[in-house]
Each structure stands twice: as C-alpha cells, then as structure tokens.
Design an enzyme around this catalytic site. Structure first.
Site, PDB file in Angstrom:
ATOM      1  N   ASP A 323       0.792  -1.188  -0.025  1.00 43.25           N
ATOM      2  CA  ASP A 323       0.120   0.137   0.148  1.00 43.25           C
ATOM      3  C   ASP A 323       0.760   1.241  -0.073  1.00 43.25           C
ATOM      4  O   ASP A 323       1.944   1.251   0.618  1.00 43.25           O
ATOM      5  CB  ASP A 323      -0.969  -0.039   1.332  1.00 43.25           C
ATOM      6  CG  ASP A 323      -1.917   1.225   1.265  1.00 43.25           C
ATOM      7  OD1 ASP A 323      -2.463   1.231  -0.003  1.00 43.25           O
ATOM      8  OD2 ASP A 323      -1.616   1.865   2.317  1.00 43.25           O
ATOM      9  N   ASP A 521      -6.564  -1.862   4.999  1.00 40.78           N
ATOM     10  CA  ASP A 521      -5.640  -2.777   4.571  1.00 40.78           C
ATOM     11  C   ASP A 521      -5.781  -4.099   5.181  1.00 40.78           C
ATOM     12  O   ASP A 521      -5.113  -5.237   4.732  1.00 40.78           O
ATOM     13  CB  ASP A 521      -4.072  -2.437   4.624  1.00 40.78           C
ATOM     14  CG  ASP A 521      -3.864  -1.245   4.199  1.00 40.78           C
ATOM     15  OD1 ASP A 521      -4.237  -0.935   2.862  1.00 40.78           O
ATOM     16  OD2 ASP A 521      -3.021  -0.315   4.424  1.00 40.78           O
TER      17      ASP A 521
END
Length: 782
Positions: A323, A521
C-alpha cells in the site's frame, strides 16, 4: 534504584542466565547408563551390560512410541516413526548397544533442540520479562501515586523516572534522552523534545520526565509487541511443513529399503541397520532450529513474525504488494508550498490557517500546525471555531474570520492557476479565506519515505521478482510515487475490495506478501500468504490479522526480514538435504550388509551433530547491509536533523524566485533576495562544507569506497556556484532596484538552485541517511 521502586520495570530473575540442569537430566542419565553398560561389558559381565542397554532403549522407546500413537490417532504420519521402528528393531535382534546409542542420540537431539530454541527465542522472552506492570501517576494535589498499569487512562499525567520503561504511548512534557532499542531494534540513544510522541516500551536514559498518556496500556505499542511475542513463543515454531514434505518421501523410501534388504538377504538385522541409520534427526531437529533462529533474528531487527510457517513463506516469497500511504510514503502530509493572492504574505497565510486548525483533530490540521511551528510563526488562540466535516474549519483569529478548507464560489485567476499547479504536482490543496475571499492556498504532499527506493532495490536483490503498489489515490500521484520508488506496477484508485482481489490474483501465481498500515488494508493482509503490518500499535485491525508486524516505522526492516527468512530457510533446507543425503548413503551401505546396527548408530550420531551445528548458522549471516560505526551514525543523525533548516531555506528561496519572476520592481523584492542570499551563505553552504569535511569521509567504509560520495561532492560544487552567481547579481544591483537584463539569468540561478538543492537533499536522505535508524522525520512518525 530497584525495579519495584521505579514501578515500570518488572523484576528480572537474578539467575536468568544460569543453566537449568533439569533440562539436561534425561540425556545425562541415559549417557551415564550407556557408559555403565560399557564398564560392565569390559568387566566381562556381558549379560548385565545388555540388560542395562536394553533398559536404556526401553526408556527412550516408550515416550517415543506414545507420541507416534497420538499422531496416528490424529491421522498424522511423521518422520519420528522411523526412530520408533529402529528402537523396536534393535530390541528384536538383540542389538542392545545400538538401541542404547539411538536412545542417547534422540535424547541429545532433544536437548540440543531445547537449547537452540531457548537461545533463538530469548529476544522474544526478553520482551515479556521487561513488560511494565505499574506506572507513577501525578495526582491533582501535586503528589505521585503508583498505580497498576490497567488503571492508566488517556490524558493522565505520568512521571517516568531515570531507567524507567514508558508504560503507555504518550506525549513528552519535557525533553528526554531515550533508549528505543526494544521497539526499534537499535541501541543508540535518541533525543526527543517536549511535545513529541513516544511509544511505550522505550527506556528513559536521562532525567525524570513528564508524560501525558495518549493511549491506554492495552492499546499501546508495547502491549501489541508483547501480544505478538506471546503468540510467536506459544505456537509450534519448528518448520513442521517443510519437515513433513521431506517425510512424505523419506519415510516410505526408508521402509521399502529396509524391507527389501530383509527379503533379499533373509537377515532381519539388515533392516534394523537401515532403520538405525535412517533415524531422521536432521528433519526433526535441524530444520526447526534454523527457522526458530530466523524468528529470533528478525525480532532483533524490529520485525515480529507470528510463527515458523510464516517465516518459511516469507523466505519463499516472489511477489510483493504494498500500500502506498504510510508504507512507501510517510503517511503524514506536510506543507510543500504556499501560494498567495497577489500582494499577500505567505507566512501570514500559514499563520492564520495553523491558528484556526489548532483545535481540529484532522490529519491535515496537524500538518499545518506542525509546519507553522517549525517556521517559528506565533500562533494565536482562535475563537468561535466550528468545523463542518468535508468542508473545513472556520474561526476568528485576532478578530478576523478565517476559513480553512474547500474553496466556495468561482475562484479568481490566481487560484485557478494554483489549483492546476497542485494537480500537476500531485498535491492536495487547502484554501485559506476571509470575509473578502481567498487569501492563499497551502499545497500539501505526502512525501516518499527516504528509505523506500533503497528498500525496493534490496527486496529485488533478496529474490522478490514482482513489486506492485496499491493505492486509493489519483493515477497521476500514484504514477509519480511508483516512478520514485521503482516498483513494477501501480494500481490507482483501488478500493479495499480491489486490493483483496488483486492480492488473490497475485497469490494464485506465486507466494505473495502484502504490506499495509491502515484498517482498510486488513482484508488484503489477511488474504495474502504473508501479511505485514507497519507499526505494532496493538489497536489496528491490520496488526491483528497480519502474519508479521514491523515494530519500528522503517520500511527497510522488511528487506532485513526477507533476507533473514531466505537465509534461515536455505540453511534449513541445506541441513535437511545434506543430512538426508548422508543418511541415504549410509542406508545403502547398511542394506548391503556392510554396516552393522551399532556402527550405523554411531555414524548417524555424527551426522546429527553435523547438521545441527550447520543449522545454528542461521543465528547469524544473510544480511547484505553494512554495519555503520556509532560515530558515523551520530554524524548521519546530526546532518539529517540539519536538513529541516535547509528545507526551510528552500521554501524561502522558492518564494523569492516567484517574487523576482512576477514583480522584480517591487520595493520588497531586493531585500527579500538579500535575505535569502544571507541564509544560503550563512546556513546552507556551511552545512554542505561540513558534510564534505566530516560526513563523506566517514561514509567511505559503510559505502565501500570514497568514490561512492563523489557525485554528491559534485552537487556541493554546483550549489556553491549557483549561490555565488546570485551574490554576483546582488553586487551588480547595488542599492537597487534590479535591472531588467539581470532578471532572466537571476531567475535561472534561483530556480536552478531550487531544483539542484531539492534533488541533492533527496539523494542524501535516500542513499546516506537511511543507513542510520534515525532517518529524517522518523522520530515524529514514531
């Protein structure tokens, strides 16, 4: 001062490092029994000797057989069945000495495994031993009370004495000298200022300091680390999956070879000899030792891996999905530039915005307040503050109504230009307005981590062949970050569901690692073969579902973990294959009748010791990074800290260049240019010269040669040349104003210096300052 009086450090057992002889008692007793049987044999008492050796064999056989039966009930079939068959066979053919040697071999292996596992997990156990139990809290009357840790609440004011462990996450009320080695893995002392965030678990290495709690004990950093350490020590870490894969082929081969030797020769003793030599200690012991050693090493580097299976998968990984925000970038926006209306004052616009935002919890508000304080701007206390989610904050500053947030209505031409400028640069825009209209725009950026590009290179060197960046940001911003760090692909405007889908797609092709730091996430981390969370806060969903957690906010520790995992797995596979290879060769000799059971037992003992010693190599080696001497680290930290001041000069340099470009005849233009030149010659050039004299020679060792800094030295020369060029124009201008013919070349020097200096700072931070644990701005992020 004792641990109890401090209240934050648990009492450590005085004899923690002493050897616990009870753990070695079974091996010692069995060895003495075998030696006693040998003494009886030499004394001519053959029957008594055989009786003793048979007893030793039975003592080892009974618990081993019980363990195998329990495995069979659970429909498990492992390599330890061979050891049981070898012990049974030795009794049946009356090779009692061979059975006794096998018993000692198994006991030796178990003792070595326990010793190696204690050594490998001592870093994880140390976390549990030093966990704080109490805290000293200030009372309303000005006193101090010692309270259990679970009674500490958010906003409580605590006292952390010399040598104390900070009990909870909080904000320092005083400057402090801290030892953050437990959280970061680095032993050097760190200076922290009043107002900085401090994680629980760090040690106060200076005078007593005040701390205002920002999290409860259960939600604090150290609690999360301890929780993961408990999980890592509670699970069965020995490389079960790898051993079982070997066992699936090795056990049937052993049984077939032993049976064939018996049928071919008609001698059952040959089958027993094959089983004795095949006793699989390399699988039962060597592979677990290597993996547990790897778990210990990554823990020392600031990475907690939950179990050996996760470490094995990390060592086999080929794809990394990461990410962007908070992982490749800092995750904390900073004010990169301030654009003002014609005739406006940049510092005043920033001051007004930061004053209003002081009461807002928004992440952008924190960035504005931090930037204003770094520039020394006096912030006023706002009144009549209101906040409209998604729109911005409004309040009065010095009697003036100021709004910070989105821009309402049709923007003027300069504001449209500022918006386009922010879009091109991939920055966010915060507008500052009053009753009459917009005063200026503050352009915010989420800077790429200084260690991101170096880490990406190291991950590729470690064997990761595909690196993909996932982000919910705009395509232009995503592409800029992807190019800066060097990943293979960037997927922009990606939702949590999209991240999960991409993780599953990549996982179908190869072993995949996913790295993230936010709650959004967590699903992707759970879907990956190995999920890695940035920061063990103990409260985020990402840390809860992750297979590994970086306890320090440094991405390069992931590269350390991958390198160590690959090395530990390589040692484990090497130990298993070499041990099994030697065992197979000995088994063939035994099947041919050339190796009796007693000789095979002693030979297998030697093989076991060899592979176990080889497995212990996993406790060191495998890292490509060069160690940096403490004196060089101190220099890196010092010059990294000076970069904040240099960036402040850079902001003024860009403002001055814009002023020269738009209003060279303005009365304030020449004074602003002179002030900028004074800061360049008084702050920037001395900084560069000192780096040339002190820092660059010290980096020759860690970087491999003095030539490694030659391009940066060339950058210093160019910076000095451009500063001198600006000075020459000032000398020509005299009392002013600037001549029209000076403006083009002066602008070339100003904008050129801005570009060169920005690039130079970025290169130093990426290539040099990431060698030290205290990279620029990292203290703030922790």
């Amino acid at each position: 001062m004792g641990a109890d009086s401090r209240g934050c450090v648990p009492e450590k057992p005085v004899a923690r490092r002493r050897v616990d002889w009870r753990e070695w008692a079974p091996l010692t007793l069995l060895t003495l029994a075998v030696l006693a049987g040998a003494a009886l044999r030499f004394a001519g008492l053959r029957g008594a000797a055989d009786l003793v050796w048979a007893g030793v064999t039975l003592v080892a056989l009974l618990p081993a057989a019980w363990a195998v039966l329990r495995q069979l009930v659970r429909r498990q079939f492992g390599v330890d069945v061979i050891a049981v068959l070898a012990l049974v066979g030795a009794l049946l053919v009356r090779e009692y000495l061979a059975g006794a040697v096998i018993a000692v071999m198994v006991a030796t292996g178990r003792a070595l495994e326990e010793y190696a596992q204690r050594r490998a997990t001592r870093d994880l156990r140390a976390l549990l031993e030093r966990a704080p139990r109490q805290a000293r809290r200030r009372t309303p009357g000005g006193g101090i009370e010692v309270v259990p840790l679970d009674r500490v609440a958010v906003s409580d004011r605590l006292l952390v004495g010399p040598g104390d462990v900070t009990p909870v996450d909080g904000i320092l009320e005083d400057a402090a000298t801290l030892d953050e080695s437990v959280v970061t893995g680095e032993s050097q002392l760190i200076q922290r200022s009043a107002g900085e965030q401090v994680a629980s678990g760090v040690v106060n290495a200076g005078a007593a300091v005040g701390l205002r709690a920002t999290r409860s004990a259960a939600q604090s950093t150290y609690a999360g680390i301890v929780r993961l350490a408990e999980e890592a020590t509670a699970r069965k870490a020995p490389m079960v999956r790898l051993a079982d894969r070997y066992a699936a082929a090795f056990v049937p081969f052993t049984l077939v070879l032993a049976g064939a030797a018996w049928l071919w020769s008609g001698q059952f003793v040959r089958a027993v000899a094959v089983l004795v030599v095949a006793t699989p200690c390399p699988l039962l012991l060597a592979t677990p030792i290597a993996i547990v050693s790897g778990l210990s090493r990554v823990a020392r580097r600031g990475v907690l891996v939950r179990d050996g299976g996760s470490l094995e998968l990390l060592g086999r990984a080929r794809t990394l999905l990461v990410d962007k925000t908070g992982t490749l970038t800092a995750g904390r926006p900073r004010a990169a530039e301030t654009v003002v209306a014609p005739g406006g004052d940049r510092d005043e616009v920033l001051r007004l915005a930061a004053s209003v935002e002081q009461l807002s919890p928004h992440v952008l508000a924190a960035a504005l307040v931090r930037q204003a304080r770094e520039r020394g701007l006096p912030l006023a206390e706002p009144t009549e503050v209101t906040e409209e989610p998604g729109r911005g904050v409004t309040g009065r500053v010095d009697g003036r109504l100021v709004k910070v947030g989105q821009l309402a209505g049709e923007p003027p031409q300069w504001a449209m230009s500022a918006r386009e400028r922010a879009e091109i640069a991939g920055r966010s825009t915060v507008w500052v307005s009053d009753e009459r209209g917009p005063l200026g725009a503050i352009l915010l950026e989420d800077p790429v981590r200084p260690d991101a590009r170096r880490t990406v290179r190291r991950l590729r060197e470690a064997g990761l062949t595909r690196l993909v960046m996932l982000t919910g940001d705009r395509p232009r911003t995503a592409e800029q970050v992807a190019q800066a760090v060097g990943v293979d692909e960037a997927l922009a405007q990606c939702s949590p569901e999209g991240k999960v889908a991409r993780v599953r797609q990549e996982s179908a092709r190869a072993v995949t690692v996913m790295v993230g730091d936010g709650v959004n996430d967590a699903p992707a981390l759970a879907a990956a073969h190995v999920g890695v969370a940035m920061g063990a806060t103990g409260a985020t969903a990402s840390a809860d579902v992750a297979d590994a957690v970086l306890t320090v906010d440094r991405l390069d520790r992931l590269a350390d973990a991958v390198e160590i995992a690959r090395y530990a797995r390589r040692i484990a596979v090497q130990s298993a294959t070499v041990g099994m290879g030697l065992a197979v060769a000995a088994m063939l000799v035994a099947a041919a009748g050339r190796l009796p059971p007693v000789g095979g037992a002693f030979l297998q003992e030697g093989i076991d010791v060899l592979v176990i010693l080889n497995a212990l190599r996993a406790l060191g080696g495998g890292l490509r990074r060069r160690d940096v001497p403490p004196a060089t680290r101190a220099l890196l930290d010092r010059y990294a800290g000076e970069h904040t001041g240099v960036r402040d000069v850079l902001a003024g340099l860009r403002d001055t260049a814009d002023l020269v470009a738009t209003r060279p005849d303005a009365p304030q233009c020449l004074p602003a240019l002179r002030a900028t030149h004074r800061r360049l010659t008084g702050e920037v050039l001395p900084h560069e010269s000192a780096e040339e004299r002190e820092l660059y020679p010290a980096l020759a060792g860690p970087l491999g040669s003095a030539e490694a800094t030659s391009t940066m030295s060339r950058g210093h020369l160019e910076i000095r040349r451009l500063v001198d060029r600006i000075g020459a124009h000032l000398a020509q201008a005299g009392a002013g104003p600037l001549r029209r013919d000076q403006v083009p070349d002066l602008l070339a020097a100003l904008y050129g210096l801005d570009a060169v200096l920005r690039l130079h700072l970025a290169q130093e931070e990426e290539d040099y300052f990431t060698l030290s644990p205290a990279a620029p701005g990292e203290g703030d992020r922790r």
